[in-house]
Motif scaffolding. Structure first.
Motif, PDB file in Angstrom:
ATOM      1  N   THR A 279       0.708  -1.020   0.123  1.00  0.00           N
ATOM      2  CA  THR A 279      -0.005   0.037   0.029  1.00  0.00           C
ATOM      3  C   THR A 279       0.890   1.252  -0.185  1.00  0.00           C
ATOM      4  O   THR A 279       2.259   1.074   0.141  1.00  0.00           O
ATOM      5  CB  THR A 279      -0.635   0.048   1.259  1.00  0.00           C
TER       6      THR A 279
ATOM      7  N   GLU B  88      -6.335  -2.049  -6.010  1.00  0.00           N
ATOM      8  CA  GLU B  88      -6.697  -2.376  -4.661  1.00  0.00           C
ATOM      9  C   GLU B  88      -5.679  -1.931  -3.642  1.00  0.00           C
ATOM     10  O   GLU B  88      -6.458  -1.269  -2.423  1.00  0.00           O
ATOM     11  CB  GLU B  88      -6.930  -3.980  -4.545  1.00  0.00           C
TER      12      GLU B  88
ATOM     13  N   LEU C  54     -12.664  -5.166  -9.582  1.00  0.00           N
ATOM     14  CA  LEU C  54     -12.706  -5.707  -8.338  1.00  0.00           C
ATOM     15  C   LEU C  54     -13.830  -5.979  -7.659  1.00  0.00           C
ATOM     16  O   LEU C  54     -13.787  -7.006  -6.610  1.00  0.00           O
ATOM     17  CB  LEU C  54     -12.076  -4.479  -7.524  1.00  0.00           C
TER      18      LEU C  54
ATOM     19  N   HIS D 203     -11.702 -11.516  -6.889  1.00  0.00           N
ATOM     20  CA  HIS D 203     -11.143 -11.526  -5.322  1.00  0.00           C
ATOM     21  C   HIS D 203      -9.757 -12.129  -5.534  1.00  0.00           C
ATOM     22  O   HIS D 203      -9.592 -13.029  -6.054  1.00  0.00           O
ATOM     23  CB  HIS D 203     -12.307 -12.359  -4.701  1.00  0.00           C
ATOM     24  N   TYR D 204      -8.754 -11.393  -4.721  1.00  0.00           N
ATOM     25  CA  TYR D 204      -7.760 -11.961  -4.529  1.00  0.00           C
ATOM     26  C   TYR D 204      -7.220 -13.034  -3.684  1.00  0.00           C
ATOM     27  O   TYR D 204      -8.097 -13.010  -2.521  1.00  0.00           O
ATOM     28  CB  TYR D 204      -6.799 -10.807  -3.971  1.00  0.00           C
TER      29      TYR D 204
ATOM     30  N   TYR E 135      -5.718 -13.246  -8.709  1.00  0.00           N
ATOM     31  CA  TYR E 135      -7.290 -12.865  -8.728  1.00  0.00           C
ATOM     32  C   TYR E 135      -8.152 -14.161  -9.295  1.00  0.00           C
ATOM     33  O   TYR E 135      -7.686 -14.770 -10.441  1.00  0.00           O
ATOM     34  CB  TYR E 135      -7.428 -11.773  -9.450  1.00  0.00           C
TER      35      TYR E 135
END
Length: 281
Positions: A187, A212, A227, A231-232, A239
């Motif tokens: 992040t 994400e 997204l 889903h990861y 994904y």
């Protein structure tokens, strides 16, 4: 080929295989069932854990930098290699660069890349040479400001690899490292969001992972829809479609289509259905 070279090749390939998951998923097997040369080799997922911002390294220009200098602005791809690696690290960097080149997102604009050597003997000159090589392949203006190649001392390397969950082992006989292969998405604040394993990284997955991790800072409406439907999966490092959400979105689209069709038919009215109706002769 000398026996030491053959041994090094076996260790490198085995480490890669363990990192990519020859058992269930991509996680490494327990240390007690690994070959002797790979007791300390593997990858542990430390999802949502921070990468220490205060760790200091030296960049490809010879400047002392803190990892935190790169945090706080945009999502980051982090990968760990060493610049004298005879095979596997080059494949990791080539696979990453190939995926980045296929994405519309650009290094230095929507996201940054940090490539750190875990060999304390690597130099800023080696980092600069490796950076120049892959920037020539990438061919995007401004990428030199967003792709950082770093070297460091052993204590900083140990802290970083521990935080990343990256376990490797030095073989003094071959003077090479046995290690797994993976890249991490962080992040903007420097927390670990996702892991991708192996030496090939699907551009679609990387884009969604960056969107994400960026929490709305990058991407568009299409990315938001994807997204919602994808889903990861940390066990697979990729994904996958969430069927229920796909069906739900398809249902909404169908209802919108039917509603639009009914609205158009009402607006047209009955006079449009009978040409010449209402005329007198």
């Amino acid at each position: 080929m000398r026996s030491s070279q053959i041994l090094a090749l076996i260790l490198i390939l085995a480490a890669s295989a363990f990192g990519q998951g020859m058992t269930n998923g991509i996680m490494s097997p327990p240390a007690n069932v690994r070959p002797p040369g790979l007791k300390n080799v593997g990858m542990r997922q430390n999802l949502n854990q921070p990468i220490p911002a205060d760790l200091t390294f030296t960049d490809d220009l010879g400047r002392t930098v803190r990892l935190g200098d790169y945090f706080g602005k945009k999502p980051i791809i982090l990968n760990l290699v060493y610049f004298t690696c005879p095979m596997l690290c080059g494949e990791v960097l080539s696979g990453l660069e190939n995926s980045l080149r296929m994405m519309k997102f650009e290094v230095g604009k929507e996201f940054d890349v940090i490539t750190v050597s875990f060999d304390p003997h690597d130099t800023p000159e080696a980092a600069a040479k490796k950076k120049s090589e892959f920037l020539r392949r990438y061919k995007r203006p401004g990428a030199e400001l967003g792709w950082h190649f770093l070297v460091g001392h052993q204590d900083a390397i140990d802290s970083l690899t521990k935080a990343a969950g990256f376990d490797y082992q030095y073989d003094p006989k071959t003077r090479q490292f046995a290690h797994t292969t993976a890249i991490l998405i962080l992040t903007p604040e420097g927390r670990i969001a996702q892991y991708y394993y192996g030496i090939e990284y699907p551009p679609k997955d990387l884009r969604l992972g960056l969107v994400e991790a960026g929490a709305g800072q990058i991407g568009n409406v299409v990315d938001a829809l994807l997204l919602y439907c994808y889903h990861y999966d940390p066990e697979q490092g990729k994904y996958s479609a969430t069927i229920l959400r796909v069906l739900r979105l398809a249902g909404v689209a169908t209802m919108l289509f039917i509603g639009t069709l009914i609205f158009v038919m009402i607006r047209r009215g009955p006079s449009h259905d009978a040409p010449g109706a209402g005329r007198t002769t």
